[in-house]
Design a protein around this motif. Structure first.
Motif, short mmCIF file in Angstrom:
data_model
loop_
_atom_site.label_atom_id
_atom_site.label_comp_id
_atom_site.label_asym_id
_atom_site.label_seq_id
_atom_site.Cartn_x
_atom_site.Cartn_y
_atom_site.Cartn_z
N LEU A 50 -9.87 0.74 -28.70
CA LEU A 50 -11.24 1.80 -29.38
C LEU A 50 -10.22 3.05 -29.19
CD1 LEU A 50 -13.80 2.15 -30.00
CD2 LEU A 50 -14.81 2.07 -27.77
N ALA A 51 -9.65 3.69 -28.00
CA ALA A 51 -9.19 5.11 -28.21
C ALA A 51 -8.55 5.54 -29.37
CB ALA A 51 -8.09 4.94 -26.84
N VAL A 52 -8.21 4.19 -30.09
CA VAL A 52 -6.47 4.64 -30.97
C VAL A 52 -7.47 5.02 -32.27
CG1 VAL A 52 -5.23 4.01 -32.95
CG2 VAL A 52 -4.70 2.95 -30.07
N GLU A 53 -8.75 4.19 -32.75
CA GLU A 53 -9.29 4.00 -34.15
C GLU A 53 -10.36 5.06 -33.41
OE1 GLU A 53 -11.77 2.34 -37.02
OE2 GLU A 53 -9.95 1.27 -35.60
N THR A 54 -11.02 5.65 -32.69
CA THR A 54 -11.81 7.38 -32.69
C THR A 54 -11.23 8.56 -32.14
OG1 THR A 54 -12.08 6.77 -30.23
CG2 THR A 54 -13.48 5.75 -31.86
N GLY A 55 -9.43 8.66 -31.87
CA GLY A 55 -8.69 9.56 -31.85
C GLY A 55 -9.39 9.60 -29.75
N LEU A 56 -9.43 9.02 -29.13
CA LEU A 56 -9.21 9.58 -27.78
C LEU A 56 -7.96 9.56 -27.21
CD1 LEU A 56 -11.58 10.07 -25.52
CD2 LEU A 56 -10.62 7.77 -25.02
N THR A 57 -7.79 10.25 -26.75
CA THR A 57 -6.53 10.33 -25.47
C THR A 57 -6.78 9.90 -24.63
OG1 THR A 57 -5.92 12.85 -26.79
CG2 THR A 57 -5.46 11.99 -24.17
N LEU A 58 -6.32 8.56 -24.06
CA LEU A 58 -6.39 7.63 -22.81
C LEU A 58 -5.39 7.39 -22.39
CD1 LEU A 58 -8.02 5.72 -22.16
CD2 LEU A 58 -6.86 3.60 -23.33
N VAL A 59 -5.82 7.95 -20.91
CA VAL A 59 -3.68 8.35 -20.07
C VAL A 59 -4.60 7.01 -18.58
CG1 VAL A 59 -2.81 9.32 -18.12
CG2 VAL A 59 -3.85 10.72 -20.69
N ALA B 65 2.89 12.57 -10.28
CA ALA B 65 3.26 12.75 -11.75
C ALA B 65 3.83 11.76 -13.11
CB ALA B 65 4.74 13.60 -11.17
N SER B 66 2.92 10.44 -12.56
CA SER B 66 3.72 9.48 -13.25
C SER B 66 1.95 8.96 -14.24
CB SER B 66 4.21 8.09 -12.57
OG SER B 66 5.12 8.25 -12.69
N MET B 67 2.16 8.76 -14.95
CA MET B 67 0.79 8.34 -16.46
C MET B 67 1.36 7.78 -17.39
SD MET B 67 0.26 11.89 -17.95
CE MET B 67 0.67 12.74 -16.10
N ASN B 68 0.58 6.74 -17.92
CA ASN B 68 0.84 6.10 -19.16
C ASN B 68 0.17 6.65 -20.15
OD1 ASN B 68 2.99 4.81 -17.85
ND2 ASN B 68 1.83 3.22 -18.34
N SER C 288 -1.67 15.16 -13.45
CA SER C 288 -1.61 14.85 -12.69
C SER C 288 -2.34 15.29 -11.04
CB SER C 288 -0.01 15.21 -11.51
OG SER C 288 1.23 14.58 -12.51
N ALA C 289 -2.79 16.61 -11.03
CA ALA C 289 -3.46 17.09 -10.08
C ALA C 289 -4.96 16.18 -9.52
CB ALA C 289 -4.04 18.04 -10.03
#
Length: 285
Positions: free
Chosen positions: A250-259, A265-268, A151-152
């Protein structure tokens, strides 16, 4: 060498009052990247860190993965129409002896605008199989980050954007530790160029893979930004705006954490939630 900013005359209208004044604009110039003397790509970029940009571009293309594979990068002389002076808008990358040079004449010559990045490369499987730094997809991965730390990051990114303060027209990419320490930041008219500059500098300094880092970008998280993060071994990519559907795939396929939508303080969290130190189980509503 082209300047990062330029001045232009503008007519300013404020509450009906008309005046003329100089305005500071971000510079945008083409950069041609050659590999072994052969044209490979043209990108519209903000001049500066051109060698890092070229190196980072070649990391995302799977050509480079370590400083030892790079012999040198030079500006090409006589790059103007008249051929008499150096425009500093053409660079030639030479690979180290023994490093295979891809057959770029049979592949593709890429024109990259400041908005689209590598639009022609859209194979999820190709990125997964060609990266030299596969991401650790195990839930026991040592890379963990607190949501509060994430968040920062947007404010820290924004406060470090020196040229944006003068122009309001630049994207930025920043590299942080999982504790939120700023390691590097680059600005460019193209968000993908800013990432290439970050990755290229890391390659030049022998720091790849960036397996303990978080990449924070202004704007949206497109497919090409996820691609560049994965190819550099970066496990976490955060953006202030939305990702595309292909970026999430692509993030799901490769294991990347995507935000995405990282604002206050909000995020998906679209993928790789196992790297976030969450205090409660995620809702499936």
């Amino acid at each position: 060498m082209g300047r990062v900013t330029e001045r232009r005359r503008v007519i300013r209208i404020r509450d009906g009052a008309v005046s003329t004044r100089p305005d500071t604009l971000v510079a945008e110039e083409p950069l041609e990247i050659r590999l072994g003397g052969k044209p490979l790509a043209i990108t519209m970029r903000t001049p500066g860190d051109d060698f890092a940009l070229a190196a980072g571009f070649l990391v995302s293309e799977g050509v480079l993965a370590s400083a030892g594979e790079l012999a040198n990068i030079v500006y090409c002389a006589g790059a103007t129409d008249e051929g008499g002076s150096n425009s500093y808008n053409v660079v030639d990358v030479r690979l180290a002896e023994g490093v295979p040079v891809p057959d770029i004449t049979l592949e593709r010559n890429v024109y990259t605008t400041s908005s689209c990045g590598l639009c022609g490369k859209a194979s999820l499987d190709a990125v997964r199989t060609t990266t030299r730094w596969p991401l650790d997809t195990s839930p026991e991965t040592p890379v963990r980050i607190e949501p509060a730390t994430l968040s920062a990051l947007p404010d820290r990114l924004r406060s470090a954007q020196r040229v944006f303060e003068r122009t309001g027209g630049l994207h930025a990419a920043a590299l942080f530790t999982t504790d939120g320490e700023l390691l590097d930041i680059r600005e460019d008219v193209g968000r993908h160029n800013a990432v290439d500059k970050i990755v290229g500098r890391a390659l030049q300094q022998g720091q790849l893979p960036l397996s303990s880092c978080v990449l924070m970008v202004s704007g949206r998280a497109s497919f090409e930004l996820v691609q560049k993060a994965v190819m550099a071994g970066i496990p976490v990519l955060a953006a202030v705006s939305a990702p595309s559907s292909l970026a999430v795939d692509l993030a799901v396929e490769t294991g990347l954490t995507l935000v995405g939508f990282l604002r206050g303080a909000s995020m998906n969290v679209y993928a790789g939630e196992h790297r976030l130190a969450l205090s409660a189980a995620a809702s499936t509503d």
